[in-house]
Design a protein around this motif. Structure first.
Motif, short mmCIF file in Angstrom:
data_model
loop_
_atom_site.label_atom_id
_atom_site.label_comp_id
_atom_site.label_asym_id
_atom_site.label_seq_id
_atom_site.Cartn_x
_atom_site.Cartn_y
_atom_site.Cartn_z
N PHE A 519 0.84 -1.20 0.00
CA PHE A 519 0.00 0.00 0.00
C PHE A 519 0.88 1.24 0.00
CE2 PHE A 519 -2.14 3.01 3.14
CZ PHE A 519 -2.77 3.75 2.15
N ALA A 520 1.82 1.33 0.94
CA ALA A 520 2.65 2.54 1.02
C ALA A 520 4.00 2.21 1.61
CB ALA A 520 1.96 3.61 1.85
N LEU A 521 5.04 2.81 1.03
CA LEU A 521 6.37 2.83 1.63
C LEU A 521 6.63 4.25 2.07
CD1 LEU A 521 9.62 1.13 0.56
CD2 LEU A 521 9.64 3.57 1.02
N LEU A 522 6.84 4.42 3.38
CA LEU A 522 7.06 5.75 3.95
C LEU A 522 8.51 5.81 4.41
CD1 LEU A 522 3.77 6.17 6.00
CD2 LEU A 522 4.22 6.76 3.62
N GLY A 523 9.31 6.61 3.69
CA GLY A 523 10.73 6.68 3.97
C GLY A 523 11.12 7.79 4.92
N GLY A 524 10.20 8.66 5.28
CA GLY A 524 10.51 9.75 6.19
C GLY A 524 10.05 9.43 7.61
N SER A 525 9.96 10.45 8.41
CA SER A 525 9.48 10.30 9.79
C SER A 525 8.31 11.24 10.03
CB SER A 525 10.63 10.57 10.77
OG SER A 525 11.15 11.87 10.58
N ASN A 526 7.76 11.16 11.25
CA ASN A 526 6.65 12.03 11.67
C ASN A 526 5.41 11.84 10.80
OD1 ASN A 526 8.52 13.19 13.51
ND2 ASN A 526 9.21 14.58 11.90
N SER A 527 5.16 10.61 10.39
CA SER A 527 4.00 10.33 9.54
C SER A 527 2.80 9.95 10.39
CB SER A 527 4.32 9.19 8.57
OG SER A 527 5.38 9.54 7.71
N VAL A 528 1.61 10.22 9.83
CA VAL A 528 0.36 9.81 10.44
C VAL A 528 -0.38 8.94 9.43
CG1 VAL A 528 -1.87 10.56 11.33
CG2 VAL A 528 0.19 11.87 11.89
N VAL A 529 -0.63 7.68 9.83
CA VAL A 529 -1.38 6.75 8.99
C VAL A 529 -2.65 6.43 9.77
CG1 VAL A 529 -1.34 4.56 7.76
CG2 VAL A 529 0.78 5.86 8.07
N LEU A 530 -3.78 6.98 9.33
CA LEU A 530 -4.99 7.00 10.15
C LEU A 530 -6.21 6.56 9.36
CD1 LEU A 530 -6.47 7.92 12.79
CD2 LEU A 530 -6.66 10.18 11.72
N GLY A 531 -6.91 5.56 9.85
CA GLY A 531 -8.23 5.23 9.33
C GLY A 531 -8.26 4.63 7.94
N ASN A 532 -7.15 4.05 7.48
CA ASN A 532 -7.11 3.46 6.14
C ASN A 532 -7.52 1.99 6.17
OD1 ASN A 532 -5.58 5.80 4.71
ND2 ASN A 532 -4.34 5.34 6.52
N HIS A 533 -7.97 1.50 5.04
CA HIS A 533 -8.23 0.07 4.87
C HIS A 533 -7.42 -0.41 3.68
CE1 HIS A 533 -11.30 -3.39 3.91
NE2 HIS A 533 -10.13 -3.83 4.36
N PHE A 534 -6.45 -1.27 3.93
CA PHE A 534 -5.65 -1.82 2.84
C PHE A 534 -5.58 -3.33 3.01
CE2 PHE A 534 -3.17 0.41 6.02
CZ PHE A 534 -2.20 -0.48 6.46
N PHE A 535 -5.88 -4.04 1.91
CA PHE A 535 -5.88 -5.51 1.98
C PHE A 535 -5.16 -6.07 0.76
CE2 PHE A 535 -9.95 -4.10 0.28
CZ PHE A 535 -10.19 -4.91 -0.82
N GLN A 536 -4.43 -7.16 1.02
CA GLN A 536 -3.50 -7.68 0.01
C GLN A 536 -3.49 -9.20 -0.06
OE1 GLN A 536 -0.70 -3.82 0.90
NE2 GLN A 536 0.33 -5.78 0.83
N GLY A 537 -4.59 -9.84 0.30
CA GLY A 537 -4.61 -11.30 0.29
C GLY A 537 -4.90 -11.88 -1.08
N ASP A 538 -4.99 -13.20 -1.12
CA ASP A 538 -5.42 -13.93 -2.30
C ASP A 538 -6.15 -15.18 -1.84
OD1 ASP A 538 -3.41 -15.70 -1.53
OD2 ASP A 538 -1.99 -14.98 -3.02
N GLU A 539 -6.45 -16.08 -2.74
CA GLU A 539 -7.21 -17.28 -2.39
C GLU A 539 -6.33 -18.52 -2.24
OE1 GLU A 539 -8.51 -15.02 -4.85
OE2 GLU A 539 -9.56 -14.26 -3.09
N VAL A 540 -5.04 -18.36 -2.13
CA VAL A 540 -4.12 -19.49 -2.01
C VAL A 540 -4.12 -19.98 -0.56
CG1 VAL A 540 -1.73 -20.26 -2.25
CG2 VAL A 540 -2.70 -18.62 -3.90
N PRO A 541 -4.40 -21.26 -0.30
CA PRO A 541 -4.36 -21.78 1.07
C PRO A 541 -2.94 -21.66 1.65
CG PRO A 541 -5.52 -23.29 -0.38
CD PRO A 541 -4.86 -22.27 -1.26
#
Length: 761
Positions: A519-541
């Motif tokens: 979803f995101a690569l944050l290379g700095g500091s003092n970041s706020v990651v708030l209230g997001n929905h990120f999903f990265q699955g699949d159907e592989v057992p």
């Protein structure tokens, strides 16, 4: 519209009966001969058809009759000149309306038509009416188009053909018929009335400006045609385009009262070109802070170089917004990424430089850099072709020496990388339909507070939003949807990234992202990651999962709160540290991961939601809070929610400081983690030293560095059954892994105690 009525303008010449001294046999200009006393001219007081009239014998090849007064030609006005003529003897001549075009200072306006259609008199005594229309614009029905330079005329008629004929001429009539050319007399100013030609070749810039000056609150009409504008044109009146305009890339069309994308599309007739010209106007017009696309869809056939659209600016730092529309990519080779492999040298002593770069001229600024020891989302920020040097957006972690690097230039729908600096720019309510053909947005190398809000970046081929430098300082991404083009691929097959940030103070709030590699690569500091929905699955057992968030700075000072982290992890790494081994500083510190929903399903049991990945030795956790999170695994349990990725190195748990891992909930998690960790220990047989194990419940497999409390839960008995009232002392960091403690009593005892231990100090 009739200037004789509305403005009292005198258009009608005097009757012939008032004297012939104001009627010239020449052009009517000062000094020309008049008919007063001429032998071939006489006044007839009472003709049966005309009443008083002029009787004239033709004695010259072109017998001219011109009123010597100056009949005014006002901007935007059209005049009709009418004469009634009959032959009474001799040769039958031709008759036509004619005039002399006068400009400022009494000069003659050359290269204009000064005669109307010729009518030949066929019979004697038959009254023939001839007329012609004169005005500034070459419009249908206009016989003499004199342009904006003519400000008056000497009007009359010509007799052509054989000499000797005698005719009688009724009084000349001149009337304002501008209303015949105006669709709405009260609201429209036609650019043709001010000299615009619309042939695609003539420069109509001055005519557009003149129409704008005359509009005075009315709307400007640009009728059918192609109008070349060779100069900058700024129109302060509303404009309606039926025709289109053409202009070079460096010239601007400013539509101050019609400043929206549909107006520019109407003006240029091409959506892509219009979008670029409207953006050019946005950055060169102080009257508007935003460009409204008005819900229009723009079909994009190639990357839009946003700086090339504004060639007079390479930096911009005033708030501007593009809003409310859709950009849709369509197929073509223009979207194909270019890839170059070239040899270069890297040194940690100059960690943002590649030197001795081969084939550097063909390496694009903004290209992704890949190679051994290169971290994720490393880009070419700038290059010096003469010196053979490339400046990177971030350091490499282990690429000392010379090797081959791969440089891949993804193609972006909106590319701001041509600006050296862009700040306070926003994109709002825009859908980027990348269609798996192209990436979304590439930022400028420097700048601050770029804002993306309420946007959809749908199916980007490689990247959603890319920062190649520090143009992401203070970036704001709010309420956006990032929809992957790799939805059908398994997790290991994916390569796309929704967002990367290099600078500090990023704010990612209330976004949704589906099935990217990250979803995101944050290379700095003092970041706020708030209230997001990120999903990265699949159907592989028992499938593998990648990081949703990559926090690529060890001193992070960031907050990850209230997110729905679905089938992915938060990875904390120092892969952008050119000297990865810890020597000084705060190490992995100042991170808060709180009140998130963390869910996974059908994953390998070794999957963890929080992963720390050190790239050098000696690092430790310092000032970390992980609390209030809801950890859950579906369709199988996971071993634990947190772990260390020791691919490069492990953490030094003898130095852990200020770690809080508390108030989390666990569902289908084998090893639950707590710090402080409360344990109940029962010693069933007499022992002076009790071994207190932690059962793997200290976070990340940490060591027992402190025993905070020991509270007996029942009687502590000695060998005689008497109560032992003494307190034990504790030995910490016991056992091979240091994850045990010893409680040492004054004598051998047995009983049950509640023990609280910590892995930090």
């Amino acid at each position: 519209m009739n200037k004789a009525i509305t403005d009292g303008v005198l258009l009608m010449p005097p009757a012939f009966a008032n004297g012939l001294d104001v009627w010239s046999s020449g052009n009517g200009t000062p000094g020309s001969s008049s008919y007063d006393g001429a032998i071939n001219a006489a006044l007839v007081p009472a003709d049966q058809d005309f009443g008083g009239c002029l009787e004239l014998q033709k004695t010259a090849a072109v017998q001219k009759v011109r009123y010597m007064g100056e009949t005014p030609l006002l901007p935007g006005c059209y005049l009709r000149i009418t004469a009634r003529v009959k032959a009474i003897g001799g040769s039958l001549p031709g008759v036509r309306i004619a005039g002399w075009a006068g400009g400022a200072g009494g000069t003659h306006v050359n290269d204009v038509i000064e005669v109307g259609p010729t009518e030949t008199l066929a019979t004697y005594g038959n009254v023939v009416e001839v007329s012609a229309i004169v005005g500034p614009g070459a419009r249908g029905g206009v016989d003499m188009a004199w342009g904006p330079q003519a400000i008056y005329g000497h009007f009359g008629l010509d007799l052509t053909g054989q000499n000797g004929g005698i005719v009688r001429i009724d009084d000349l009539v001149i009337e304002d018929i501008t209303s015949a050319f105006l669709r709405d007399m009260l609201n429209v100013v036609d650019v043709r009335d001010y000299g615009a030609v619309g042939d695609g070749a003539t420069d109509d810039s001055a005519a557009f400006e003149a129409a704008d000056n005359a509009a005075a609150g009315r709307r400007i009409l640009v009728p059918a045609g192609v109008y070349r504008l060779a100069e900058n044109v700024s129109l302060n009146a509303p404009v309606t385009f039926e025709g289109t305009v053409t202009m070079s890339a460096d010239k601007m069309l400013i539509l101050s009262k019609s400043f929206d994308l549909p107006s520019y599309i109407a003006a240029f007739g091409d959506e892509e070109l219009a979008f670029g010209k409207a953006f050019q106007a946005l950055l060169n017009n102080s009257d508007h802070e935003s460009l409204d696309m008005c819900g229009r869809k723009v079909t994009v056939t190639a990357p839009i170089d946003m700086q090339a659209a504004v060639p007079n600016k390479t930096t911009y730092a005033t708030r501007r917004v593009i809003r409310n529309g859709q950009l849709t990519a369509i197929g073509g080779a223009a979207w194909d990424a270019s890839k170059i492999t070239a040899q270069a040298t890297y040194s940690a002593s100059d960690p943002r430089k590649l030197t001795n770069v081969a084939n550097i001229a063909n390496i694009a600024i903004g290209a992704l850099v890949e190679g051994s020891g290169v971290g994720r989302e490393i880009y070419v920020r700038s290059k010096n072709v003469g010196a053979g040097e490339i400046t990177l957006n971030a350091p490499l972690f282990d690429a000392e020496g010379t090797q081959n690097f791969t440089f891949t230039d993804f193609k972006y729908m909106l590319d701001f990388s041509g600006f050296s600096q862009l700040s306070q720019f926003a994109l709002s309510d825009i859908e980027f339909q990348c269609g798996g053909l192209c990436s979304g947005i590439r930022l400028a190398p420097t700048g601050s507070t770029f804002h993306l809000r309420d946007c959809f970046i749908s199916r980007p081929k490689d990247r959603g939003v890319t920062s190649i430098g520090t143009g992401c300082q203070g970036i704001l991404i709010d309420r956006c949807q990032f929809l992957s083009s790799e939805d059908s691929l398994t997790v290991p097959e994916r390569s796309s990234v929704a967002i990367n940030v290099n600078a500090n103070d990023a704010k990612l709030r209330n976004n949704r992202a589906t099935r990217f590699k990250h979803f995101a690569l944050l290379g700095g500091s003092n970041s706020v990651v708030l209230g997001n929905h990120f999903f990265q699955g699949d159907e592989v057992p028992a499938g593998v999962r990648t990081a949703g968030l990559v926090m690529a700075s060890n001193f992070n000072s960031s907050t990850i709160t209230g997110n729905y982290i679905d089938n992915c992890s938060v990875e904390w790494t120092n892969e952008r540290d050119p000297t990865p081994d810890f020597s000084t500083g705060f190490s992995f510190s100042a991170m808060s991961i709180t009140d998130n929903i963390m869910l996974c399903g059908d994953v390998a049991p070794w999957f963890s939601f929080i992963v720390v990945k050190p790239h050098g030795t000696g690092h430790f956790l310092n000032g970390v809070t992980i609390s209030g999170n809801k950890f859950r695994s579906l369709n199988g349990a996971i071993d634990r929610v947190e772990r260390i990725d020791t691919s490069f190195s492990d953490l030094d748990f003898t130095r852990t400081k200020h770690l809080t891992f508390a108030a989390n909930t666990y569902h289908n998690v084998q090893q639950q983690a707590f710090n402080p960790l409360r344990l109940d220990h029962t010693e069933g047989s007499l022992a002076k030293t009790w071994l207190i194990g932690t059962g793997g419940e200290l976070p990340f497999g940490g060591r027992v560095r402190r025993v905070e409390s020991v509270q007996p839960q029942d009687q502590i008995q000695n060998g005689s059954g008497a109560t032992n009232h003494s307190l034990p002392f504790a030995r910490t960091e016991q056992g091979p892994a240091g994850n045990q403690a010893h409680l040492v009593w004054s004598e051998p005892v047995r009983g049950t105690v509640a023990v609280t231990v910590r892995m930090d100090t």
